[in-house]
Design a protein around this motif. Structure first.
Motif, PDB file in Angstrom:
ATOM      1  N   ARG A 153       0.868  -1.122  -0.099  1.00  0.00           N
ATOM      2  CA  ARG A 153      -0.076   0.018  -0.231  1.00  0.00           C
ATOM      3  C   ARG A 153       0.712   1.238  -0.051  1.00  0.00           C
ATOM      4  N   ALA A 154       2.050   1.310   0.857  1.00  0.00           N
ATOM      5  CA  ALA A 154       2.810   2.427   1.036  1.00  0.00           C
ATOM      6  C   ALA A 154       3.419   2.640  -0.470  1.00  0.00           C
ATOM      7  N   VAL A 158       2.709   6.433  -2.700  1.00  0.00           N
ATOM      8  CA  VAL A 158       3.878   7.430  -3.101  1.00  0.00           C
ATOM      9  C   VAL A 158       3.971   7.594  -4.640  1.00  0.00           C
ATOM     10  N   LYS A 159       3.305   6.591  -5.408  1.00  0.00           N
ATOM     11  CA  LYS A 159       3.634   6.725  -6.889  1.00  0.00           C
ATOM     12  C   LYS A 159       2.899   8.219  -7.296  1.00  0.00           C
ATOM     13  N   ALA A 160       1.714   8.600  -6.567  1.00  0.00           N
ATOM     14  CA  ALA A 160       1.021   9.729  -6.841  1.00  0.00           C
ATOM     15  C   ALA A 160       1.890  11.097  -6.886  1.00  0.00           C
ATOM     16  N   ARG A 205      11.559  -9.669  -1.265  1.00  0.00           N
ATOM     17  CA  ARG A 205      10.163  -9.542  -1.344  1.00  0.00           C
ATOM     18  C   ARG A 205       9.819  -8.248  -1.848  1.00  0.00           C
ATOM     19  N   ASP A 206      10.538  -7.058  -1.328  1.00  0.00           N
ATOM     20  CA  ASP A 206      10.294  -5.746  -1.511  1.00  0.00           C
ATOM     21  C   ASP A 206      10.467  -5.294  -3.114  1.00  0.00           C
ATOM     22  N   VAL A 207      11.621  -6.036  -3.691  1.00  0.00           N
ATOM     23  CA  VAL A 207      11.726  -5.501  -5.230  1.00  0.00           C
ATOM     24  C   VAL A 207      10.681  -6.252  -5.814  1.00  0.00           C
ATOM     25  N   LEU A 208      10.251  -7.231  -5.722  1.00  0.00           N
ATOM     26  CA  LEU A 208       8.974  -7.935  -6.090  1.00  0.00           C
ATOM     27  C   LEU A 208       7.847  -7.176  -6.042  1.00  0.00           C
ATOM     28  N   LEU A 209       7.525  -6.774  -4.898  1.00  0.00           N
ATOM     29  CA  LEU A 209       6.328  -5.672  -4.603  1.00  0.00           C
ATOM     30  C   LEU A 209       6.673  -4.546  -5.482  1.00  0.00           C
ATOM     31  N   ALA A 210       7.690  -4.003  -5.606  1.00  0.00           N
ATOM     32  CA  ALA A 210       7.844  -2.736  -6.298  1.00  0.00           C
ATOM     33  C   ALA A 210       7.778  -3.117  -7.846  1.00  0.00           C
ATOM     34  N   VAL A 213       3.583  -3.188  -8.386  1.00  0.00           N
ATOM     35  CA  VAL A 213       2.900  -2.104  -8.488  1.00  0.00           C
ATOM     36  C   VAL A 213       3.672  -1.029  -9.204  1.00  0.00           C
ATOM     37  N   GLY A 214       4.801  -1.047  -9.828  1.00  0.00           N
ATOM     38  CA  GLY A 214       5.313  -0.169 -10.430  1.00  0.00           C
ATOM     39  C   GLY A 214       5.883   1.120 -10.015  1.00  0.00           C
TER      40      GLY A 214
END
Length: 414
Positions: A153-154, A158-160, A205-210, A213-214
């Motif tokens: 979600r974070a 922050v993409k916005a 985990r986090d590089v895959l999440l990034a 979600v792009g």
């Protein structure tokens, strides 16, 4: 004002730099001769603990930014683990204003990802981004955003506003009670081990999440060979990830823990010689984007105690450039132009501080550090602008000396 007889990025022929109204107005061949200084763009630190508000016994925005100026920094990013936590627009604006009032370097606040760093609810990310401080970096540093759903979600949020989540990669269940790097030495010393996989699992985990979600992800204080390999894989895959390494992880190893001196207790812990070699290689080939100090001041009583009770963290602002010279430049792994990239241009880009990280050129802000790479010094823990004395390099002979730091043409390191 004229800055005479310097080598831009340590290369070419000596020049004189003319500055007027905070801007470089001329670069001209110099008539000077012996031992010109190196001129680098003002350094930018993406990871500084200034402690204010709440822990002014350890550091203040004023004393920390004074230390930054003495180390060649013209901009630092102040981490959110203050008291109260920088999780609202009001607190980040307070830190930003304190930096402007001090005037030694620009202080760009980092906002917390979660309320009170508790890892349960997202903080006011949008309000902090829209505040006078224009926060673009968010981190719960000191704690990991271990909940995968919250981290997703974070990253989405922050993409916005083109923000970035800077993750303290530490799986809490794997590091309960951990005191030093896990290995044969931790067993020998009887200290609870801190396994490399606790860092590497979160990064993976986090590089895959990034990617999913792009969004932009930044990895704080990367410290193991496995972490370097994961970030390298992620970049080859096209994932928008950046990473930092600290000066102490470029130089110091877990062998120092044999002394049981809490000065060497840090999070993440000092690692093995093989890990040190790997992070140096990663910084040299660009897998690791930047050097960030993780300057972590503590009052004397929090460090001058037994190992188990001591706080994690060490100073770094005033020695960073010397440590990078010793580990990366003098070893042939980086040129001075590449040092400027890793310690000025790229951290400014990641933190979205457009006025910093700029080249020394006509029309650019006069954010400049003058450095003498031929000097040497024995580090004295008492000789610091910081309120704290937890300097892991005390007594070591380090190369180089910051001669002058200019913030928009004003000398700030006196």
């Amino acid at each position: 004002m004229k800055i005479e007889n310097v080598l831009l990025l340590g290369e070419g022929e000596p020049v004189d730099i003319t500055v007027a109204e905070g801007v470089v107005t001329a670069l001209e061949p110099s008539s000077g001769s012996d031992h010109p200084l190196i001129a680098l763009p003002g350094l930018v630190d993406l990871h500084t603990h200034l402690r204010e508000p709440g822990r002014e016994d350890a550091e203040t925005v004023r004393t920390g930014s004074m230390a930054a100026a003495r180390g060649g920094y013209t901009c630092v990013h102040a981490m959110a683990n203050t008291d109260p936590v920088a999780d609202t627009a009001g607190v980040v604006e307070q830190v930003w204003r304190l930096g402007r009032e001090a005037g030694y370097c620009d202080v760009q606040p980092v906002g917390a990802v979660t309320v009170d760093l508790a890892g349960e609810q997202l903080a006011e990310l949008g309000a902090m981004a829209d505040s006078a401080a224009r926060v673009r970096v968010f981190s719960d540093d000191g704690k990991c955003v271990s909940d995968a759903v919250l981290m997703r979600r974070a990253l989405e949020y922050v993409k916005a506003f083109d923000g970035v989540i800077a993750q303290h990669a530490q799986e809490p269940r794997l590091t309960e009670g951990a005191q030093m790097n896990e290995g044969a030495l931790s067993g020998e010393l009887g200290l609870t081990g801190w396994p490399a996989v606790a860092e590497e699992a979160i990064i993976a985990r986090d590089v895959l999440l990034a990617e999913h979600v792009g969004s932009r992800l930044h990895v704080c204080h990367l410290s193991t060979r496995g972490s370097v390999e994961i970030v390298r894989w992620a970049k080859e895959r096209g994932i928008n990830v950046t990473a930092e390494v600290t000066p102490h992880h470029l130089l110091l190893t877990d062998e120092l823990v044999r002394s049981y001196d809490p000065i060497f207790k840090v999070n993440p812990p000092l690692r093995t010689g093989d890990d040190v070699a790997a992070v140096r290689e990663g910084l040299a080939d660009g897998t690791i984007d930047i050097v960030a100090t993780d300057h972590a001041p503590h009052p004397m009583e929090d460090k001058e105690c037994e190992w188990d009770a001591a706080a994690f963290g060490m100073l770094g602002l005033e020695t960073a450039l010397s440590v990078v010279q010793q580990t990366m430049v003098d070893t042939g792994l980086l040129t001075w132009a590449q040092v400027a990239d890793r310690m000025s241009a790229k951290p400014a880009e990641i933190g979205r501080v457009a006025e910093h990280g700029r080249p020394i050129a006509v029309g650019e802000p006069a954010n400049i550090v003058l450095y003498d790479p031929t000097a040497t010094r024995v580090v004295n823990a008492a000789d610091t602008a910081s309120l704290s004395r937890n300097n892991p390099y005390a007594g070591l002979k380090l190369p180089g000396r910051v001669v002058a730091t200019y913030l928009r043409g004003k000398k700030t390191n006196d």
